[in-house]
Every structure is written in structure tokens, then in C-alpha cells.
Design an enzyme around this catalytic site. Structure first.
Site, short mmCIF file in Angstrom:
data_model
loop_
_atom_site.label_atom_id
_atom_site.label_comp_id
_atom_site.label_asym_id
_atom_site.label_seq_id
_atom_site.Cartn_x
_atom_site.Cartn_y
_atom_site.Cartn_z
N GLY D 145 80.13 35.68 -5.14
CA GLY D 145 79.32 34.69 -5.85
C GLY D 145 77.93 34.62 -5.23
CB CYS D 146 74.67 33.61 -6.64
SG CYS D 146 75.14 32.12 -7.54
#
Lengths: 346, 346, 346, 346
Positions: D145-146
Site C-alpha cells: 500500500g502507499c
């Protein structure tokens, strides 16, 4: 070809640093020397952290290079550029110093006596799509202004083909980086954000450049261009809206006229890598970070007026990218070398 | 005067909620009833936290009120408005339903059969500065569109006095709230931010409104207006740039002409509280949150062309503020009541 | 009460001009005199067009007034303020000069010998909700910093009630107007836009203010506060996120704890007009242009940690609005006078 | 190596289209097939004009490819990915489906029964700098995920070396593109612009990912992480601020400690092309469009607390760039291939 040594004069401005970014991807040249006002003696990584791949010190003068970009302000650039030319170094001058062919016109608009008028004739106006031949053999290229790039590319096909009346409105909307890195209240964040303004009601310095290039394509009749630049709250991008009446008997005003004008534009720019005539209205975001200029010609069916939109990134096709495109031509590289990056969207 | 009970139909859109904000400061009326699609039964504080001073429940229909604002979408608004009128309630309709006088023209632009054409003649076009008399005695006022407000105010003095040729370019730059609160990819943050685009190349629905109002000021010659709206990355504000040739023999093109045109505009709007003819180029930020429209007429000295700039907040003078200005006239309040707020700058 | 004459020292900064905007709506006072560095002799309408309702000339020194706001920079303000006090004029000082009680602490953080240490004890710290009594009788009020306003209001209930451990993280996100109107590369549009940064890793000058005010509510144990301000690309607004461990045995960490803490906060600020404890996470936009501070206390159920969010407009509750709130108390007006404006949303 | 055929499943989301942009510069692979929900049958140039260099039609299913990226939403991706694996195609899954090792944990956070739990063990967590070995030999990589990319990279050195107490605060500020291209009121321009908010107070789905990866580096003691994501008004970028107490006896809190911690971080990431430990506080703009993560560790000297900042572009190092970095490892390319682009600054 062995690698060409390239220098950037004044890397600390937005165009200068953008040239460096783009050169990083160029397989045929190497950035070997840089100057920058107010940062002499510092490492580029210290002053411009996003360029820390370059292991270079900012100097007061360029080391020996084969090719140089001058990103100095107008007035200052000419003298430096002449020094480079005299040492046999080809130059793309990003400043306005060699754009106008007429020294008197330069003086009128820039309120300076031109420091090197003897080079004005020789300097090639660096709008590649319209001036490829002269640029390829030039040792000095005057990189066009950001507004003229968008305006001239939008209007050239119509003017050259004599499709429009000489009364032309050019309404441009520019991101704030176009005003450069020098501090001013106008470009202070809290003032520029959530704001639109227009400026240069007395005439913007890019106007004579637009007229000079368009007029030479069609000497008659004399063009009557109103150019009004606007500042909009974004960092990069210029959106130019051009309006002119279609000359009678040239193109019909209806749906068929739209198709005709679109085809005429597509033919005019056919094969160009960086000027795309698009079928749907373009947006500046589609050009962010890329060397593309998108052009959308259409006809206002109610009034029979031609509308042409152009979009570009003022720091790339309107600045650094076009400068490298010019360099490529001057050095015999393929025009697209190093400029393949697509727009960074969204 | 005992306090007037006011209702807002569809408070959950941007114009509806802005009417509520402004009414809060109005000493003569009280917001007593609200409706809102998709939020029926909820407290306003839950749906619109910035309005939590109002202890009101959003209902499906308005309770008994003395005056109503309809902020429904066009097409839906007319029927509701007629119901209010028939119960004796005066209405300002923020939608487009009663702006165009000609039902056929409405049908052409909105692709709907008008639901209540019998009220078109009666409805007053709510641009107060140009139509004060009719509004004051009206029971139904059609609040102007945001673009027409800026464009008509900018051009009215020149058109009425016959100063310009009929070829007019109106290039408007609007903040994104003008597109309303309905979701769309165009108004999705990552798409709209750092972007400029133009739209409605086939003709924007505000164009016939602009032409209708300007043309009736000067029936001859027929105006030929090109109107191109642009979307710029800010929340509020419309900046409109108008271009037209000066008619020969009316106003000279030089510096003297500038002064003359400025004086003519100042005289035209002399005494107006909300339309200010300014001496320096205005910016949208100077109108943020206020009911002001700033107008700057000038002449492009090179081409002898008239340029008129107008700036306003699309949600206030271009929407909710103008709606309250209309209400003030209709109810006999001083026109400025509740609208004294200065621009929120920066 | 006959109208009170009020002056603003340095109206050309963002806080100064915002005080003027808000005073316009105040029925009990009249802005009669203004000063502004670098603009002496000019009309306010020329320098700050959005304030053109005020027919005032910017002077080098204030005319006779009954009350003054000083919006001079720290270091410069104290001397001017003392001059006003000596002439019997009550003052709200928007600068930092009288916020810290300890002259040595002032010297440490501001690197200046305090010009008037004899007034430090007397000056009231102008956070009305926590210091109403002293402010009401003060002739000199030190208006709190924008960050301290948000941080102290967020943490005061928890600290005063001894609910949290002394290890506190305050992570603030500020709009760019908080940096003022003085030009800098950091606040240059093209640099600040589309960017987030943090600063003052060596300690921000607002930190001792936060600690001073919180510590005096609960002298033991010594607080250990890390405060990190961030710059985000918007004009107005501060969003502050506070984190601290709940002390054992005080509040349970579960859902019940959340309700308890929310009730405790609501009780603490019960009846306050400008501090609202909200039931859903707030956003800075809900406070834009208004004098509200929104506070949202909650518990991270997984870790049993207290999280408190506060939102305010740095130029209003974090500046000009709070200054007028202080003036209201000092002059015996109702605290809300002139500050009734709701948030300008969106 | 002959050119590898690559496909993108769901190119119409922001990560999908960014993978295409970056692949354009990759000399070893060729994008030959794309799918996209809601746009099947259209040319990519029609739907995504900035990608008009690709002469590809959007299909319902991928043609035969050698390698695929799945940019489908979580829940939908797993099944498609398994189909690819079963046909012998290596996949980088950009969705969350294979990030958590524990199917029950997946179910808890995503409220879905995992469609293919038998692949969870095999899937490599694609944070290259920390998991290079497993990725190189994987046929399925779960792209992080970012937020976890920024948080884990910022904290890994401190956690692995046991320098900090287990109480950790992670305060992240994300640009709006992180919320994807699906419309919502939160990401509607007029709502998100000029606004800061926080969300996921009940726990963000990226939290278990952060904890899973950090905890396995140092099984004892159990980490207690509070993660609060904030939305800030910019398109791209995540700025993460991490706070934790230094464990006694590990690193001194003074200036010497700062140098020690900086050296430790530099050593940890020595030789990494895409993780740079910087000597001055970084800004998200320095990473725009590039695959860089900038990390700045420091010590709050007053409190002896470790602060670590990380900056990245959520769509590049936090998404598409990292996906290509993973592909490079999986296919035996140099890790940097196609990812050489510098940040687009300003």
C-alpha cells in the site's frame, strides 16, 4: 557519436533545472557543467535536491563544454551567449534576447539597448515545427517564449492558409511557474492561490514575438492581435484560446467546416512528434511534464468564428523541452531523443 | 416589520447552503424551513456541519413560509416554484427555469418542454442593477446564471451606449464549485486540480441568457457572441474577459479613450453597492465570499479594441448573494441587508 | 455606548487586514486609523482593494484612538504597544512579544532582549476560553499564536483533568497564509503548491507557548511535548492532531471511554460560542473565515491512545477573530459581537 | 533478451495508467494488452489521451502476455490473479489481496472471505528494499500500500535495530489521488480543495500491513502503532511523520545521537537506488513523478524522541513505480530499468 558535453547557465531557475531533469534521460549528451546565480560553490544536490543524481558543483562560469543552454534573464543572457559563440560553442538561449529580429523592437519592449544586435539576424527562432531548416544549421537558437509557443502553433495553420480575418484574440491562461522563481507578491502562495487575474494590459513582451512569427507567414493583411495573459492557480501549464473570424469563401462555418479545419490542421502538423491535433478538447494536465503541445481547432457554429485551443507545459514544450528539441536538431540527434516522457497524469 | 419566515428548497447544493450562510446575517428574515434531496429527516448540522447554528430538520417539503428560494436543478424547479406562487409565496428561483423568456428557446437549450411557460413573461430576470424596477414588484424572480451575471454586467454599458461592434468574445474562467455538488470525473479533485480546460464548444446554456439580456438593451444590430467557459483549479470565482472592437466615431482608441470609457462605466454603475468599476485590474480573490462584482474596462491601445474584465464569486453575486439581493428588493428591505460581508482575502 | 474608535497598526499583513474585514461588521466600534509599513500615504483601497469600503489613509502612526490592535512583527511590536499603553489606550498585541511570561524564555526563542519585560506579568494571554477573567480586566492582551490556539484548546481538557501521560505529540498542518505576507521561497507559489513539508525541527517558537499554558493547568508531571508544524498547500486553516497515552485508571480505552472523553470535552467547553466539540471528525474547511475552533476527541481503541483533532482558520480564531474576541471582552461587548460570520463553505 | 509482453489489468485507475506511463520508458518490456472496466472496446487514446502513444484497445480480458499487473480493486483482484498464475504468468498485484499473510486478518479488515488463501504464504510482500530475495524468485508479488511503503521504510531501521520503544505514532498526509478515481464527495474538488481532514479513526486497512512488516523484523516487544491518515489538497504525494521514544541506552538524545541515527539509516539503505536518506528535511514535491522515497531521521533534542519523515509519490514508489521495480526483480532486469525519471519539480 562520443558523448557531447553540455552546460547549463543558470540552473537555479525553473527552466534551467528542467533542462537538467530532461537531459538526465538523453543518451547522447552529458551535463558536465552548471552555473547558478547566488549558489556558486554549492553542490547541485544541496540547492536542488531533486537533481542529486548529478554530482556537479555550481560554478560562476561554465567549464569547457560542447554545447550550452543559457537560462539567464533577458538583457543578461546576450553577452554571455556571444562569449560562448565566440569560443565556438553552439547555444540555445532560453531568454528573450534573440527572439525579436528588430533591435529597435527589442528596445521598445524590453527597455534595453540590445547588447549584440549583430547576432539577431543569424539567430534562429526555435519553434522547431515551423523553422526546422534554419535551426538545424544554426549555432544560436532563440528558444521561443512560453506563450508564443502555444499561440503561434495554434494559429499558424490558419494564418498561413489565409483562413481568418486579421482580427485575432489570444486569451492565455498560465500556471504560476511561468512567472519564474523570482519572488513577488503576485506569486506569493496566499495571493496566487484561489485566484485568477490578468496582467500586461499595456502589452506583454510576448506579443511582438507572436506577431513577428505569424506575420511572416502571411505578410498581408497586417494582423491585429490582442493578447491577454491570465494567471491561474496551478504550477505548470498554459491553456491558450484563440478567436478569429473565418474569411468568407475559405471555409464554410458548419459541421463540414469543422471537419475541414481539423483535417487542415492535422495535415499541417502531420508527422510531428510533439504537436498533436486532437479530436476532443484538450486539457493542460494531459501535457504536464511532457514535450507535447495539443491543438484543438473548431468552429463556433453560431457565429462562424474559428476557435483554436492549445495546451502545453510552459516549462517543457514552452521552455526546457523545446530547448532540448532545438539542441537535438542542432547536434544531429533525432528530435525526440530524451523527450519521450509521457505526461504525468493526473 | 416582524420577522419574515424564509425557506430554502434544496439546501444541500452549493447555492442552497450559501443562501443559508448569508441569511444568518440578515436582521429582517429568519430561515425557518429547509428541504434537501437525499437528506430528508436529518438535522442540518449533521449534513452541513458549518451550518450547525441552524436548529433545523431537513424535510421533504417546506413548512409554511413567507418567502422561498428554490435551488432545485432546472426542469425540477419550475413545478415546485409554481406551487409556491399559487400559495401566495414569493420566490427567487435560482435554477434556469424562468430565465429565458421564450419557451421554445428554453426547449432548444435545455431539451425539455417548459413545465410552466405561462410564468415566463411574468418572471423578472434578477440582475438587479439592470432590472431593479421589475424585480421590486415581482413575485417570481429568475436568478441569473453565474456566467451571465459577470458577462452582462461587463458588457451592458458598452452595448447600451452602442460603443462596440456586434462581434463579441466572452472568455470566462470559472472555479470548480460552479459545476455544483453533483459528482463527475471533471470535478474529481485529481482531475480538476493543476488543470485548465474549456467546455461547451457546442454552446453553453448561459449563452442565450447573455444574448437575451444584452440584445434587449440595443435591439440593433444583432449581436454575434462567442462565449467559451473554462474550468480553472480553484473553488470559487469567475473571471470574465470580454473583447470587442470599438465602433468608429464613438470612443477614440487612445489613452483619452480609456479615461472616457472608464468614466462612462463609473457613471453607469454610479451608486451601486455591489458593482464596482475599478481603476486597476481586479482579481477574483478580491470578491471571495462577498456580493461584489468588480469591473475593469480598458482599451487595447494597439488594436483599439475594448477589453472588459469582470470578477465575482460565483456562489455569491453569481448565486446566493444575488438571490438575497433580489429578495431584499421584493420584500422592501434595503438592498444591502445581510450582504455587507467584505471579501475573505487572502 | 458611543462608538469606540479603533486603530490597526500594520494593516498590510494578513492578520491586520483580516481584523479590518471583521471590524466592518462590528456595530460598536469604528476603524478610524491605520498604519502600514511601506504604504504610508496611500489610501487603503489602493493597497488592499477588498477593503475599499474604508475611506482611510495609511499613516506612519495611529491617530488618536480608544483601542488599538498591533499587528507588527515580534520585536517591533512591544515598543509601540508600550507607547499606546502609556497614553491610556488598551491594546491587543497580535505579535508574540507578550505571550511568554519569562523574559529569558523570550530571549532564548526569539533571540532578542525583551524590550519591555516589565509588562510581561501584566499582559493577559488571550485565549479567551481559558483565561476569560484576566482578559476582561486587562489593558494589554497578548493574542495567542495560531498553532498554540489549536493545540492548547485541543489538549486543555485532557491535561487539566490529568487524563493523559505527559508524553504528547502535536502534529499540525497549516495553510500557507500562516507564514505571513513576507516573501520567501518557501511560500513562493510554485514551491508551496502540490507540496507538503515540515519545518522547525529544532523547535518552533510556538512550542514554549503551548507548554507554558498547558503546564500551568497541571503543574505535575512535567509535560514532554513534541510539536512539529507542517506546511500544506492551502491558503487558510490549521489542522492539529494530538496524540497521548491515557493514564491508567482514568478513562477506559474502549467505546465507553470514547463517550466519556467526548462528554468531558463537551462539558469543558459547554456554552462556548467559538469552541465546538464535534461528534464527527472535523475539517478545516468547516471553519474557513469563521471564528470557530472545532475539536474532536477520540480514542484509538487498539492502543488506548487519546487522539484529539482541532481545526480552525489561522487568520480568524488563530489570529484576527480571536483578537476581536479579546477586544470585546476588554471593552465590555458581548464576546460574539462582529464575529457571527459562518464558515465560507466550500 | 527478446521483449517481454506485459499486460495491465484495469488501466483506467490511477495506478494502472501510471504503470503504462512508466512502462513506455522500459527498454525490455512492451505493453501489449490492457483491460479496463467500463471502457471495453475503446482505444486507450480515447479514454486516456495522455497515453495515446499506445495503439491499444481496451479489452475485457488480457491477451496472451508474459507478465501482468493487476490494478483491480481488492476482493476482485485475487481471483483474476490466480487465473493468471495458473496459466504460468507472473503477476504483480497492486491490490491489497495478497498483502496480509493471515486470511483471518484479511477478513477482519476487508470484510471479505479471502478468495485464494492458499496463495497468501507464497505471495512475496513487494517492498523491495526489505524483501529483495523473496521477490526475485516469486511468481506473485503483493505490491505494498502507499501508506505502508512510506511508514515501513521510515521505521524499519529503527525497529530492526531495537532503537525505539514500541509506542509509535504514524501521522500521514496524503494527496487526493491516493483515494483513487472512483467518485466520492470527499474527493469532489470543491470539497477537497482548501481543506485538510483526517479519516479512518476506527483503523485504516493499511495499519495491519504496517504492523505485520515491522513486527516481523523485531518480534519483541509487541508494537503499539497509531496510524492516522490525513487528506491534503494536492494530487500526488505522501508525507509521513513518525514519532517514537528512543529506548534508553541505545542512542543518546543529543546532537551526537542525531548523527548516529542518520548514519545508521544511511548504512541501512546504502546502495539503494530508490530510498535516499537525506540530510535536510525533504518535501513531497522532490519526489513527484519519480520512484524515490526520501527519508529524514532526526531527534527532537528537547524530548529525546525520534522523528522520522518520509516522502514519496503515492502513485510511483507508493504504487506503479514500485510495481515495476518488483517486475524488474522478478524478470531479472536491473531494478532501475524504466524508473530513471527524476522528480518533476516544481
Amino acid at each position: 557519436m562520443s558523448e557531447v558535453k553540455v552546460g547549463i547557465i543558470n540552473i537555479t531557475g525553473y527552466i534551467g533545472m528542467e533542462i537538467a531533469r530532461l537531459l538526465r534521460q538523453h543518451p547522447g549528451v552529458k551535463l558536465t557543467s552548471i552555473t547558478g546565480r547566488g549558489a556558486v560553490g554549492k553542490q547541485v544536490s544541496e540547492v536542488l535536491p531533486h537533481l542529486d543524481d548529478f554530482d556537479l558543483t555550481i560554478k560562476a562560469e561554465l567549464d569547457q563544454v560542447d554545447f550550452a543552454f543559457s537560462a539567464l534573464p533577458h538583457g543578461e543572457s546576450a553577452t554571455t551567449v556571444v562569449g560562448m559563440l565566440e569560443r565556438g560553442i553552439k547555444v540555445v538561449d532560453v531568454s528573450a534576447d534573440f527572439r525579436l529580429k528588430d533591435a529597435a523592437e527589442f528596445q521598445r519592449w524590453y527597455e534595453l539597448t540590445h547588447p549584440a544586435p549583430q547576432y539577431l539576424e543569424e539567430a534562429a527562432y526555435g519553434l522547431v515545427e515551423l523553422n526546422r531548416g534554419k535551426i538545424a544549421s544554426a549555432r544560436l537558437v532563440a528558444n521561443p517564449g512560453c506563450f508564443p509557443t502555444g499561440a503561434i502553433l495554434a494559429l499558424a495553420p490558419a494564418v498561413r492558409e489565409g483562413l481568418i480575418e486579421p482580427d485575432i484574440i489570444v486569451d492565455s491562461k498560465s500556471g504560476v511557474s511561468g512567472a519564474g522563481r523570482t519572488l513577488s507578491l503576485t506569486t506569493h502562495y496566499a495571493e496566487a492561490n484561489e485566484n485568477v487575474s490578468a496582467y500586461a494590459f499595456e502589452g506583454h513582451r510576448h506579443l511582438p514575438e507572436i506577431v513577428q512569427e505569424l506575420q511572416q507567414m502571411a505578410p498581408e493583411p497586417a494582423l491585429s492581435v490582442t493578447f491577454l495573459p491570465h494567471l491561474v492557480p496551478m504550477t505548470r501549464g498554459i491553456f491558450t484560446s484563440c478567436y478569429a473570424k473565418l474569411r468568407e469563401g475559405k471555409i464554410a462555418g458548419g459541421e463540414g467546416g469543422r471537419e475541414k479545419i481539423s483535417k487542415l490542421y492535422r495535415d499541417f502538423y502531420g508527422g510531428e512528434a510533439f504537436v498533436k491535433v486532437v479530436a476532443a478538447p484538450p486539457q493542460t494536465k494531459q501535457t504536464r511534464g511532457s514535450n507535447r503541445c495539443l491543438i484543438y481547432p473548431t468552429i463556433d457554429l453560431r457565429t462562424g468564428r474559428l476557435i483554436v485551443i492549445s495546451c502545453l507545459d510552459n516549462l517543457v514544450k514552452g521552455g526546457a523541452g523545446q530547448a532540448i528539441q532545438n539542441m537535438n536538431l542542432m547536434l544531429g540527434f533525432s528530435e525526440e531523443t530524451g523527450l519521450e516522457g509521457l505526461a504525468v497524469y493526473p
